[in-house]
Design an enzyme around this catalytic site. Structure first.
Site, PDB file in Angstrom:
ATOM      1  N   GLU A 191      89.148 -51.567  42.653  1.00  0.00           N
ATOM      2  CA  GLU A 191      88.289 -52.748  42.532  1.00  0.00           C
ATOM      3  C   GLU A 191      88.988 -53.706  41.577  1.00  0.00           C
ATOM      4  O   GLU A 191      89.000 -53.482  40.370  1.00  0.00           O
ATOM      5  CB  GLU A 191      86.909 -52.355  41.989  1.00  0.00           C
ATOM      6  N   ASP A 210      86.691 -47.751  40.314  1.00  0.00           N
ATOM      7  CA  ASP A 210      85.814 -48.773  39.741  1.00  0.00           C
ATOM      8  C   ASP A 210      86.542 -49.571  38.650  1.00  0.00           C
ATOM      9  O   ASP A 210      87.181 -48.963  37.767  1.00  0.00           O
ATOM     10  CB  ASP A 210      84.607 -48.037  39.138  1.00  0.00           C
ATOM     11  N   HIS A 265      77.836 -53.489  47.320  1.00  0.00           N
ATOM     12  CA  HIS A 265      76.601 -53.266  46.570  1.00  0.00           C
ATOM     13  C   HIS A 265      76.463 -54.177  45.355  1.00  0.00           C
ATOM     14  O   HIS A 265      75.517 -54.029  44.583  1.00  0.00           O
ATOM     15  CB  HIS A 265      76.554 -51.794  46.136  1.00  0.00           C
ATOM     16  N   ASP A 266      77.431 -55.076  45.152  1.00  0.00           N
ATOM     17  CA  ASP A 266      77.365 -56.015  44.025  1.00  0.00           C
ATOM     18  C   ASP A 266      77.186 -57.456  44.490  1.00  0.00           C
ATOM     19  O   ASP A 266      77.159 -58.362  43.655  1.00  0.00           O
ATOM     20  CB  ASP A 266      78.662 -55.943  43.200  1.00  0.00           C
ATOM     21  N   ASP A 318      83.959 -42.611  45.085  1.00  0.00           N
ATOM     22  CA  ASP A 318      84.087 -43.545  43.977  1.00  0.00           C
ATOM     23  C   ASP A 318      84.586 -42.772  42.763  1.00  0.00           C
ATOM     24  O   ASP A 318      84.256 -41.596  42.589  1.00  0.00           O
ATOM     25  CB  ASP A 318      82.702 -44.143  43.672  1.00  0.00           C
TER      26      ASP A 318
HETATM   27  C1  NOJ Z   1      81.642 -52.211  39.447  1.00  0.00           C
HETATM   28  C2  NOJ Z   1      80.648 -51.579  40.362  1.00  0.00           C
HETATM   29  O1  NOJ Z   1      80.900 -51.995  41.672  1.00  0.00           O
HETATM   30  C3  NOJ Z   1      79.287 -51.974  39.862  1.00  0.00           C
HETATM   31  O2  NOJ Z   1      78.267 -51.651  40.762  1.00  0.00           O
HETATM   32  C4  NOJ Z   1      79.074 -51.311  38.529  1.00  0.00           C
HETATM   33  O3  NOJ Z   1      77.828 -51.716  37.994  1.00  0.00           O
HETATM   34  C5  NOJ Z   1      80.186 -51.687  37.554  1.00  0.00           C
HETATM   35  N1  NOJ Z   1      81.492 -51.623  38.145  1.00  0.00           N
HETATM   36  C6  NOJ Z   1      80.189 -50.792  36.362  1.00  0.00           C
HETATM   37  O4  NOJ Z   1      80.650 -49.514  36.710  1.00  0.00           O
END
Ligand code: NOJ
Ligand code: CA
Length: 544
Positions: free
Chosen positions: A271, A205, A332-333, A103
């Site tokens: 992302e 990210d 993970h989100d 990441d």
């Molecule tokens: C996206 C990430 O996937 C998430 O987990 C994170 O909290 C935010 N970006 C901030 O970096």
């Protein structure tokens, strides 16, 4: 003679497995997963059929957002190990032909990063402009109306210097100013640091956020925003016209790509969100930006054959010839796949969909066991989103420890883990599912191995077939005359489906794992029955 498979870049061929390091495997008994734990489990991943892993952040971090607040881009947090352990992990993965993607968090640092400590020390500090500072409005309020994704305004006043700094996540994540050439060069060097060590790629990210409107104009309100948003969710009430997806971001991403191209065979994954025509631009006009802008579209569609088929068809149609598709169903989100789709049979169907579409699949640790959302008592909530925007939004539910065995704490750790282990661990775990020939784990294994061995699946063209039943999605994958037909029943009822005349073949796999090798004769091909939530892969002979 050239071997055609060698001409396919690894990131088109591989299935990517996302590891959330805190939650995968703890080896030193502090209740938190570590790099050694990942090293220990590489055999498991190899046997599963994984060809690439993506590690969520393991950098030194105060953990305000569990590693997405980085205080040093070129090291490992002692919680997870050290650089030597990372190198050992990288070597061990490469020995098993597993690529390693890490990441990279370009939009913001931790407020404890030395750059920010310097920047906030005074308005004249040379690093001041590496972050985004603005004077208060005459009434003392924030410079504009932007909200933070994690609740409240996107600005915090720094009392010492009397200016606000921008943060679209928690206030401990100040945003970097990518318009500053010094910052740009320093961040690109952090990529080189890891590329030289041998990492195969980066997952970047929120890379669409790194350039903001030059004038930092107010965002307009979103007329379609839900009325039920928490009062502090300012972000959710706005259209993101000025804080996201600015045209100038593409020039920066091309620079990032150039750094990757200083080395052989490295891959950039971003992302990225947004409407299809804007999203597709992140491949670059000439394929000179990201090889894989993450495609999250299927996550936001209802779990219905028509909606899923339309999403796939639209994306396929929107891609330029050089662009390679990809699909993500969980991370993970997002709430766990099995919980989001309504149950285990649906999770099995999702596995077949993900691993048979044309494009690189990314799967999330634990989805191969059908893990469901964890139940997190309010006092155990860790995620800043859960703390700020309410327990219903907490991402802790999808970050519970990996369930390895029926031993205490699911074999994840010898001490109480940082998040509670799900109650079903005694039965839902790797050890017991490995023994159960019909488990979802075995379904994933078979799908992954079939995909690896079958050119039609890993590189063939994609064509939707008419299902004759609106609850079913049927498509063909074909390469040089060898084909697979994938039949997916999205409903809780059995359905008869029809296929083009003259097709014959045999069943390679059912999501129920109970009818391998069943031959489909000409007559039955036109009236093949799919059970509730059943998916089938047929091998078929096609005329060239
Ligand atoms: C996206 C990430 O996937 C998430 O987990 C994170 O909290 C935010 N970006 C901030 O970096
Ligand atoms: Ca540990």
């Amino acid at each position: 003679m050239t071997h055609p498979e060698n001409s396919i870049p690894w990131w088109q061929r591989a299935t990517i497995y996302q590891i959330y390091p805190r939650s995968f495997k703890d080896t030193n008994g502090d209740g938190i997963g570590d790099l050694n734990g990942i090293l220990e489990k590489l055999d498991y991943l190899e046997e599963l059929g994984i060809q690439a892993i993506w590690l969520s952040p393991f950098y030194p971090s105060p953990m305000a957002d569990f590693g997405y607040d980085v205080s040093d881009y070129c090291d490992v947090d002692p919680l997870f190990g050290d650089l030597a352990t990372f190198d050992a992990l990288l070597d061990a993965a490469h020995l098993r032909s597993i690529k390693v993607i890490i990441d990279w968090v370009p939009n913001h640092t931790s407020d404890q990063h030395p750059w920010f400590i310097e920047a906030r020390s005074g308005r004249d500090n040379p690093k001041r402009d590496w972050y985004i500072w603005r004077d208060p409005k005459p009434d003392g309020s924030e410079p504009n109306n932007w909200g933070s994704l994690f609740g409240g305004p996107a600005w915090t006043l720094d009392r010492l210097t009397g200016q606000y700094y921008l943060h679209q996540f928690v206030k401990e994540q100040p945003e970097l100013n990518w318009r500053n050439p010094g910052l740009r060069a320093a961040m690109l060097d952090t990529l080189r640091f890891w590329l030289k060590r041998g990492v195969d790629g980066f997952r970047m990210d929120v890379v669409g956020l790194i350039i903001k409107d030059k004038q930092l104009r107010d965002n307009p309100p979103d007329p379609g925003a839900s009325a039920d948003l928490p009062a502090n969710d300012l972000f959710g009430r706005q259209l993101h016209v000025y804080n996201d997806d600015q045209d100038e971001v593409h020039a920066v991403i091309r620079e990032i790509r150039k750094v990757l191209d200083e080395f052989d065979d490295r891959c950039g994954i971003g992302e990225l969100f947004g409407e299809l025509p804007r999203w597709v631009r992140y491949y670059g006009e000439r394929g000179d930006e990201l090889q894989l802008p993450f495609n999250f579209r299927l996550i936001y569609k209802p779990w219905q054959a028509g909606a899923i088929r339309r999403s796939v068809d639209k994306m396929e149609a929107a891609l330029p010839d050089f662009a390679w598709p990809n699909y993500v169903l969980g991370n993970h989100d997002q709430p766990r796949l099995a919980s989001r789709l309504g149950g285990q049979p649906q999770a099995r169907l999702a596995a077949m969909l993900l691993l048979t579409l044309r494009g690189t699949p990314t799967l999330y640790y634990g989805d191969e066991l059908g893990l469901e959302n964890g139940i997190i008592p309010p006092e155990k909530i860790q995620d800043p989103v859960g703390k700020n925007l309410g327990p219903a939004r907490t991402r802790d539910v999808e970050r519970t420890p990996m369930q390895w065995s029926s031993e205490p704490y699911a074999g994840f750790s010898s001490l109480e883990p940082w998040l509670p282990v799900s109650a079903d661990y005694a039965t839902r775990n790797v050890a017991s599912q490995a023994k159960d020939t019909k488990s979802i784990l075995n379904l994933y294994r078979q799908l992954l191995h079939l995909r690896r061995e079958t050119p039609a699946l890993y590189r063939g063209r994609y064509e939707t077939l008419d299902a004759g039943a609106s609850d079913c999605f049927i498509f063909l994958r074909e390469f040089e005359g060898s084909g697979c037909i994938i039949l997916l029943n999205f409903s809780a009822e059995a359905h008869q489906v029809t296929l083009p005349k003259g097709m014959r073949g045999k069943i390679l796999l059912s999501t129920y794992l109970d009818r391998p090798g069943e031959r489909i004769r000409k007559e039955t091909f036109n009236g093949l029955t799919l059970r509730a939530h059943e998916g089938l892969i047929l091998e078929t002979e096609l005329q060239q």
